[in-house]
Design a protein around this motif. Structure first.
Motif, short mmCIF file in Angstrom:
data_model
loop_
_atom_site.label_atom_id
_atom_site.label_comp_id
_atom_site.label_asym_id
_atom_site.label_seq_id
_atom_site.Cartn_x
_atom_site.Cartn_y
_atom_site.Cartn_z
N ARG A 399 104.60 68.23 -77.03
CA ARG A 399 105.00 68.98 -75.64
C ARG A 399 105.80 67.96 -74.65
NH1 ARG A 399 99.91 71.49 -76.11
NH2 ARG A 399 100.39 73.93 -75.69
N GLU A 400 105.49 66.57 -74.99
CA GLU A 400 106.18 65.48 -74.08
C GLU A 400 107.53 65.75 -74.45
OE1 GLU A 400 105.74 61.20 -72.58
OE2 GLU A 400 105.38 61.49 -74.82
N GLN A 401 108.15 65.99 -75.64
CA GLN A 401 109.63 66.28 -76.33
C GLN A 401 110.13 67.47 -75.62
OE1 GLN A 401 107.17 64.97 -78.15
NE2 GLN A 401 108.14 64.10 -79.93
N VAL A 402 109.29 68.57 -75.91
CA VAL A 402 109.45 69.81 -75.40
C VAL A 402 109.60 70.10 -74.25
CG1 VAL A 402 108.63 72.21 -75.69
CG2 VAL A 402 108.58 71.20 -77.58
N TYR A 403 108.86 69.52 -73.20
CA TYR A 403 109.14 69.61 -71.80
C TYR A 403 110.14 69.01 -71.46
CZ TYR A 403 104.32 71.79 -71.44
OH TYR A 403 103.17 72.66 -71.75
N GLU A 404 110.60 67.77 -71.95
CA GLU A 404 111.84 67.35 -71.62
C GLU A 404 112.81 68.11 -71.82
OE1 GLU A 404 115.17 65.00 -71.91
OE2 GLU A 404 114.14 65.61 -73.85
N ARG A 405 113.08 68.76 -73.10
CA ARG A 405 114.17 69.46 -73.44
C ARG A 405 114.33 70.91 -72.46
NH1 ARG A 405 113.77 65.43 -76.27
NH2 ARG A 405 114.21 65.49 -78.61
N PHE A 406 113.18 71.24 -71.97
CA PHE A 406 113.06 72.67 -71.03
C PHE A 406 113.78 71.96 -69.70
CE2 PHE A 406 109.59 74.94 -73.41
CZ PHE A 406 110.42 75.54 -74.26
N GLY A 407 113.43 70.78 -69.54
CA GLY A 407 113.81 70.33 -68.14
C GLY A 407 112.79 70.10 -66.88
N PHE A 408 111.57 70.03 -67.50
CA PHE A 408 110.56 69.75 -66.45
C PHE A 408 110.79 68.55 -65.81
CE2 PHE A 408 108.07 73.09 -68.77
CZ PHE A 408 107.49 73.63 -67.87
N ASP A 409 110.57 68.60 -64.50
CA ASP A 409 110.59 67.41 -63.61
C ASP A 409 109.48 66.21 -63.69
OD1 ASP A 409 113.13 68.26 -62.24
OD2 ASP A 409 111.81 69.74 -61.15
N ASP A 410 108.55 66.89 -63.85
CA ASP A 410 107.38 66.07 -64.03
C ASP A 410 106.34 66.63 -65.12
OD1 ASP A 410 107.42 64.03 -62.06
OD2 ASP A 410 107.49 65.69 -60.79
N PHE A 411 105.51 66.01 -65.88
CA PHE A 411 104.55 66.39 -66.78
C PHE A 411 103.18 65.64 -66.48
CE2 PHE A 411 103.16 66.44 -71.55
CZ PHE A 411 102.05 67.13 -71.51
N ILE A 412 102.41 66.40 -65.92
CA ILE A 412 101.18 65.83 -65.55
C ILE A 412 100.11 66.20 -66.65
CG2 ILE A 412 99.35 65.73 -63.86
CD1 ILE A 412 102.19 65.22 -62.70
N HIS A 413 99.32 64.77 -67.14
CA HIS A 413 98.53 65.41 -68.33
C HIS A 413 97.17 64.51 -68.08
CE1 HIS A 413 100.01 61.19 -69.18
NE2 HIS A 413 100.91 61.84 -69.11
N ASP A 414 96.20 64.31 -68.98
CA ASP A 414 94.98 63.91 -68.78
C ASP A 414 95.03 62.62 -68.07
OD1 ASP A 414 96.28 62.71 -70.88
OD2 ASP A 414 94.32 62.64 -72.13
N THR A 415 95.75 61.78 -68.30
CA THR A 415 95.62 60.48 -67.76
C THR A 415 96.38 60.21 -66.23
OG1 THR A 415 97.76 59.55 -68.85
CG2 THR A 415 95.49 59.20 -70.06
N THR A 416 97.24 61.22 -66.11
CA THR A 416 97.86 61.34 -64.66
C THR A 416 97.50 62.33 -63.61
OG1 THR A 416 99.47 62.77 -65.48
CG2 THR A 416 99.81 60.51 -65.81
N MET A 417 96.62 63.03 -64.21
CA MET A 417 95.87 63.92 -63.24
C MET A 417 95.12 63.27 -61.84
SD MET A 417 94.32 66.89 -65.75
CE MET A 417 93.82 67.80 -64.35
N HIS A 418 94.82 64.22 -60.90
CA HIS A 418 94.18 63.52 -59.61
C HIS A 418 92.60 63.52 -60.04
CE1 HIS A 418 97.77 64.51 -57.61
NE2 HIS A 418 97.48 63.68 -56.71
N ASP A 419 91.97 64.63 -60.85
CA ASP A 419 90.76 64.64 -61.25
C ASP A 419 90.70 64.97 -62.82
OD1 ASP A 419 89.62 64.25 -58.53
OD2 ASP A 419 90.30 66.44 -58.17
N HIS A 420 89.72 64.38 -63.22
CA HIS A 420 89.33 64.50 -64.69
C HIS A 420 87.79 65.03 -64.97
CE1 HIS A 420 92.09 61.12 -64.00
NE2 HIS A 420 92.88 61.58 -64.91
N ASP A 421 87.36 65.90 -64.06
CA ASP A 421 85.84 66.29 -64.20
C ASP A 421 85.56 67.07 -65.34
OD1 ASP A 421 85.39 64.84 -61.93
OD2 ASP A 421 85.58 66.47 -60.68
N MET A 422 84.68 67.08 -66.15
CA MET A 422 84.08 67.74 -67.11
C MET A 422 82.87 68.50 -66.75
SD MET A 422 85.17 65.52 -70.43
CE MET A 422 86.70 64.62 -70.63
#
Length: 647
Positions: A399-422
């Protein structure tokens, strides 16, 4: 006394006489015995692989593989070549057999797990998941892993011990200890074996190239490939044959008539169609947040036969769907296919029009390009910021490569989210946290957002995730536990989704939401699957929603594919569309759902491609031409059909 001792002495003397050692085996004898022994080993290893698809336990398997197509024997030949290559490389036959058998056990175990969870076998592209060992281990129990590792170690150890016991019949010839002439002959034989088998293995990796030797052998008795069901494909053509059939291949064959002039004519036609449609469109998405939510494994289990739940897990979503545009999506597969549904939604390109070996465009197609046409570029060209949110690792499906090819400005994932609640003992970040992240992103951006959210909360495994699983009647044992746990997870999603939409409703910013489930989870037993034959295991809910008054109107859409979501979104918002969406909209009016090997007509019935009307066939041909042009073609009309789709 002497008479009694004499025989004893005589016997002792006879016993002490040395037994003549057998003459040492010549290199020719070793090679001949090794070839025969390795062929038998290859047959056994092939049976291990065949057993992993469970096809070997059905009478049809014998007919398909042993008699009709002979795939079992060709599979054995491929494995024999692999053994020969490693034997030439390692120089120890039994070590080689042990390594290949251990590899077959690992591959077979992975196939068993994948068939149980996703109703499909192992593919070459699945090797990408080796980079995500934590995810792979989450799919199986620790006991299973321990047993599998133990079996692999036992196989290798047993192979070494057997090799030592069989040292007389299968000796390891040392080039340094042989006479010069025999040493040269042995070295030459190993080099020749290594070169020949290496060339044959390279041919195997190019299985889908024209004139391939191996494919020619599999097709000696005709084309038996069954790409519409890869599980059946592997069972009918052998595990090795099925695996090789899914080797990388160019995404599409060049459609008949593809050239710049034909594409220009198509662009002319659909620019006219789009202009006609847009004359009545008075809305706009230019100042509106567009939130696309792929909800992992979100389904309506109450629609399935064979069991009942003590409570409705999605009452809020069900009620909402009665007030706006909603319906069922046709999932590509049972138990998996998340990235493929996301790909179709964002690109408007259908897997049905790719070659059947294009198992995962995210892994096999998109990263090969510098950029790729998608809704991301389109929305950015109309003033939106584009943000991807996925509460999991960035490496999944590249997904990191794919989202870059699509042109997303930001990719927010598990380690960069504001909350990580389960929730409870679940293994994944909750949907409430994922929806909260979308709200945070909307608040933090001044410009309207295009957000692509892919959730993870309801991903399997679900066992033991919650203390209060929903009660299930009609099922027993582990299946009842899985379904009850999964249903409770859906209830948490239902609540989180309602809160999310309520927050958007109270917001001053205009927002439209496309929400859909990607597939059913691989939690159901064979009885439940049999009770829901047909499309029952391939339908998931979707809806379109807006926080603007008057936009949400009750409308039951026909069962659809995600490839048509973008034009449906623009129709819902009454917004003008580019020519590409006009083409997709016209296809959707005739063929509302299509997936690999399956098309549905407007009544929701499966239709054979050969039975399409001339108009529908012409529309599919046009869609195929444009998809080829956008994906691996020259992009002759990208700027006209979908301006701004690459950023």
């Amino acid at each position: 006394m002497s008479t009694s001792v004499e025989p004893e002495l005589t016997g002792a003397a006879e016993a002490s006489e040395p037994v003549p050692a057998p003459p040492p085996a010549t290199p020719a004898q070793v090679l001949r015995r090794g070839l025969i022994g390795s062929l038998l080993a290859a047959f056994v290893i092939t049976l291990v692989l065949e057993a992993s698809t469970l096809g070997i336990f059905y009478p049809r398997w014998f007919k398909d593989q042993v008699f009709d197509g002979g795939a079992l024997w060709i599979d054995t030949l491929v494995v024999w070549v692999l053994i020969g290559f490693l034997w030439a490389l390692i120089g120890r036959l039994w070590w080689t057999i042990g390594v290949v058998l251990a590899l077959a056990v690992v591959v077979g175990a992975a196939t068993l797990v994948k068939i149980r969870v996703r109703e499909e076998p192992l593919y070459p592209s699945d090797l990408d998941f080796v980079r995500e060992p934590d995810f792979l281990m989450s799919m199986v129990s620790p006991i299973f892993l321990v047993v599998a590792v133990g079996i692999v170690v036992a196989i290798v150890v047993a192979a070494v011990r057997i090799g030592r016991r069989q040292a007389t019949r299968y000796p390891r010839l040392s080039i340094r200890r042989l006479p010069r002439q025999q040493a040269l002959a042995l070295a030459g034989a190993r080099v020749a074996l290594g070169v020949v088998t290496a060339l044959l293995l390279v041919q195997a990796t190019q299985f889908n190239q024209p004139g391939n030797v191996w494919r020619g052998l599999y097709e000696l008795r005709g084309d038996h490939w069954r790409p519409w069901s890869q599980k059946t494909n592997y069972r009918s053509n052998g595990f090795v044959g099925g695996f090789l059939y899914n080797m990388p291949v160019e995404a599409m064959a060049t459609p008949a008539g593809y050239d710049a002039a034909r594409m220009a004519a198509l662009a002319d036609e659909y620019e006219t169609v789009a202009a006609r449609i847009n004359r009545t469109r008075t809305g706009s998405l230019a100042d509106t947040n567009v939130v696309i939510v792929l909800s992992e494994s979100f389904t309506d289990p109450t629609r399935l036969d064979g069991f009942d739940l003590d409570e409705d897990p999605i009452p809020r979503t069900r009620a909402l769907m009665q007030t706006t545009t909603s319906g069922s999506m046709l999932a590509q597969m049972y138990g998996g296919g998340t990235a493929n549904m996301e790909f179709e939604t964002l690109t408007g390109q259908s897997l049905a029009l790719f070659r059947p070996q294009m198992i995962s465009p995210y892994q096999m197609l998109v990263p090969e390009h510098a950029d790729y046409p998608s809704a991301v570029g389109w929305f950015k060209s109309h003033g939106h910021d584009a943000v991807a949110v996925h509460p999991y690792r960035v490496g999944m499906y590249k997904r990191e490569q794919v989202y870059e090819r699509f042109g997303f400005d930001d990719f927010i994932h598990d380690t960069t989210m504001h909350d990580h609640d389960m929730i409870g003992d679940g293994d994944y970040i909750s949907d409430a946290s994922a929806f909260g992240e979308v709200l945070d992103q909307i608040d933090e951006h001044d410009r309207p957002l295009m957000v692509n959210l892919v959730t993870m909360q309801n991903h399997i495994p679900v066992n033991g995730a919650y203390d209060d699983p929903i009660g299930v009647s009609g099922l027993d044992g582990s299946e009842r536990e899985r379904v009850g746990q999964y249903a409770r997870g859906l209830a948490h999603t239902d609540e989180a989704l309602a809160d999310f939409l309520a927050a958007l409703q109270d917001s001053d910013e205009k927002t439209v939401v496309l929400f859909y489930g990607d597939h059913l989870p691989g939690i159901y037993g064979s009885g439940t699957k049999n009770d829901n034959a047909g499309l029952g295991l391939y339908e998931t809910p979707f809806f379109l929603w807006s926080n603007q008054p008057g936009t949400n109107q009750p409308r039951q859409a026909p069962i659809t594919s995600p490839v048509f979501f973008l034009p449906m979104l623009y129709e819902f918002a009454n917004a003008p569309i580019p020519p590409y969406f006009a083409l997709l909209q016209r296809v959707h009016e005739s063929i509302p759902a299509l997936q690999q090997g399956r098309m549905l007509d407007t009544s929701g019935s499966v239709v054979d491609p050969g039975d399409l009307s001339p108009d529908a066939e012409e529309l599919i041909d046009a869609m195929r031409l444009v998809q080829y042009d956008f994906s691996i073609g020259q992009r002759h009309v990208l700027a006209r059909m979908w301006p701004g789709a690459t950023s």
